[in-house]
Design an enzyme around this catalytic site. Structure first.
Site, short mmCIF file in Angstrom:
data_model
loop_
_atom_site.label_atom_id
_atom_site.label_comp_id
_atom_site.label_asym_id
_atom_site.label_seq_id
_atom_site.Cartn_x
_atom_site.Cartn_y
_atom_site.Cartn_z
N GLU A 1 -6.34 -7.86 -6.60
CA GLU A 1 -5.01 -7.42 -7.05
C GLU A 1 -4.85 -7.53 -8.56
OE1 GLU A 1 -3.90 -5.97 -4.75
OE2 GLU A 1 -4.37 -7.01 -2.89
N ASP B 1 -7.50 2.02 -6.53
CA ASP B 1 -8.08 1.74 -5.22
C ASP B 1 -8.94 2.93 -4.83
OD1 ASP B 1 -7.03 -0.79 -4.74
OD2 ASP B 1 -5.18 0.01 -3.87
#
Length: 582
Positions: free
Chosen positions: A189, A384
């Protein structure tokens, strides 16, 4: 050449093998392989065949690498693809019966799509997607980086030994799969924390002690660089990468924003340059690259970016049974009932125009920075990986077009971060505040009123793991070491940041809560088995079978050693305040 473009893709899924199929579990892995990993390999290999190196950086998390290399995945993936083909065939017959020739043709498209995936997958040596990416890296066409072992959210883990183990296993697993040391690491993250006097955020599990900065663990294992969100380097307000995708995050953000003030902007720094990061002044440093938020917004945002174009395939509306998609976005604001049928022929123009536009956007940013500073900068664009193909079906093709056009542009050069760092070693040392690329730039997606209970169990297990590792570090008893290694695997799976994320987004909340409970219970059961073994000098038949079952189900990290959790030696050196950003 006036500047560099460095695309960074982060590939990750939690450990799902042997933990469910559909709707939550192995199907996540199958979907990602079918819709993202194989299509990207196709694009990258096509570029290489045409004499163009993609020159991207792609992160593959250790837990994802373990899964994609597993025989259970390989066999199940072929079965999954065959099920998708059968569903497309049944759809084709259904649409032919009602006279919808267009949908009948689209069903045939899906049938051909999944059959081609079977052919591509079977053509890979040993049907190994990981080795296919390794081959591209071995040919110097891209760079693969690693991550924490199970994507544990490092700033919130409860002791430094837990972070050390996540980083160490991340490096070791990478070496085992790719045959070399990693140069970079994707922090889960993009979450970072400097060294400071840390207090547990969980009232039920209070503790306070001096923590190491995340960069110190990277330095220890010779990880040279990592990626952070723009605001950690420059200050100011960030735009999180998930909020447009999950309605529940907007609700959470509204609660958090009331009591949050963004840090002041650092005018002397530039997002186009990397920086050495140190929070102790001891020389234990790593290099941080910052996300170029403005260009990234063009790509990942379903509302503002290219995936929201009405011509592209709609992600959310699916035809059941089978789950195939036959509709287009139409409008980002359109209800599912108003989505119109997908027309593949109309997509090519969108891909051409938007890849042209993105390259021009990059060029303009690069030329502006060069004109103002006289320096060659780098635009770092992390995403991502699953955005390309899974969320945005046409994404891999768009990406291939972008890389081809950058290759032909005299002002921009695509480059991996490792190669950029080798040519552009920074000298300026900075400190950064803690934070992530989640909305608001902090930890609230992973730590909120819905997820606090998970951290209580994680902290208790982490401290118990350190205590037991220290107690038995010198043991020569093979059975005891086996039990402790099994215990360590359950802790790693318990620490996965995916569980808090899935709880907060409500995308698979029941599954995530159950997984936390499963790994907590298994950790506690193994502790009980360990104590019985120490007291009785033998394993009962019931306990032996229990351990064998756990080892079959959670079959990861074969070289794991419980002594990785032994207490770390004390380190000395000045520290900075946790709210310092200078």
């Amino acid at each position: 050449m006036k500047g560099y473009f460095s695309l960074v893709l982060h590939s990750h899924l939690p450990y799902v093998i042997n933990h469910g199929e559909w709707p939550h579990g192995m199907d996540w892995l199958y979907e990602a392989a079918a819709e993202t990993y194989l299509p990207l390999l196709r694009e990258f290999n096509s570029l290489v065949a045409d004499g163009i190196s993609p020159n991207i950086t792609i992160g593959i998390t250790p837990i994802l690498a373990e899964q994609l290399a597993a025989e259970r995945f390989k066999d199940g993936f072929i079965d999954y693809l065959k099920i998708k083909i059968k569903a497309a065939q049944e759809n084709r017959e259904e649409f032919a019966t009602v006279g919808n020739l267009h949908l009948e043709k689209l069903a045939g498209m899906w049938e051909n799509y999944y059959q081609s995936l079977i052919d591509e997958f079977n053509s890979l040596p040993n049907r190994n997607i990981i080795q296919a990416f390794k081959k591209l890296q071995d040919g110097d066409h891209l760079e693969i980086i690693t991550c924490a072992a199970t994507h544990g959210y490092l700033p919130l883990l409860g002791n430094d030994e837990a972070i050390d183990a996540q980083v160490r296993i991340g490096k070791e697993t990478y070496c085992r799969h790719f045959g070399r040391d990693p140069r970079g690491m994707w922090l889960p993250e993009c979450a970072y924390r400097p060294s400071y006097q840390w207090s547990s955020p969980i009232k039920e599990y209070p503790k306070t002690f001096m923590r190491r900065g995340i960069e110190e663990f990277l330095f220890k294992y010779d990880i040279q660089y990592f990626i952070v969100d723009k605001h950690l380097i420059l200050g100011g307000k960030n735009r999180g990468v998930y909020i447009d995708r999950y309605e529940s995050l907007k609700q959470l953000w509204q609660q958090f924003e009331k009591n949050w003030t963004p840090p002041p902007e650092e005018k002397s720094r530039s997002i186009y340059q990397p920086y050495l990061v140190s929070s102790t002044g001891t020389g234990r440093v790593a290099v941080a690259y910052g996300r170029h938020e403005e260009s990234a917004l063009q790509v990942w945002s379903g509302e503002w970016g290219y995936p929201g174009d009405g011509r592209y395939l709609e992600f959310h509306k699916k035809h059941f049974p089978g789950g195939h998609r036959y509709w287009r976005v139409t409008s980002a604001k359109a209800d599912l009932a108003d989505k119109q049928e997908y027309v593949p022929e109309n997509v090519e123009e969108a891909l051409e125009n938007q890849s042209d536009h993105f390259v021009e956007v990059l060029r303009n940013y690069i030329l502006k920075y060069y004109a103002e500073s006289g320096k060659i900068g780098v635009v770092t664009a992390p995403f991502d990986t699953e955005l390309f193909g899974h969320w945005w079906f046409e994404g891999p093709r768009w990406l291939g077009k972008v890389l081809r056009k950058i290759n032909a542009n005299p002002d921009i050069q695509a480059i991996s971060l490792g190669n950029h760092l080798a040519k552009n070693r920074p000298t300026q040392v900075i400190t950064m505040p803690e934070g992530s690329w989640g909305q608001g730039g902090f930890h609230y997606i992973w730590l909120n009123q819905w997820t606090e209970w998970t951290w209580k169990h994680i902290y208790a297990a982490e401290d118990q793991m350190v205590e037991l590792a220290e107690k038995y570090r010198e043991t020569g008893d093979a059975t005891l070491r086996r039990i402790l290694n099994d215990l360590a695997r359950e802790l790693l799976l318990l620490e996965s940041s995916d569980w808090q994320f899935l709880i907060s987004t409500w995308s698979a909340r029941d599954y995530a809560e159950n997984r936390v409970g499963v790994h907590r219970d298994q950790f506690q059961n193994i502790v009980r088995i360990l104590n019985d073994y120490v007291n009785n000098g033998r394993l009962s038949e019931t306990d032996r079978k229990y351990l064998e079952r756990i080892e079959r189900v959670d079959d990861i990290f074969p070289g794991l050693d419980f002594t990785y959790w032994c207490k770390l030696p004390k380190e000395t050196g000045p520290v900075v305040s946790n709210n310092s950003s200078k």
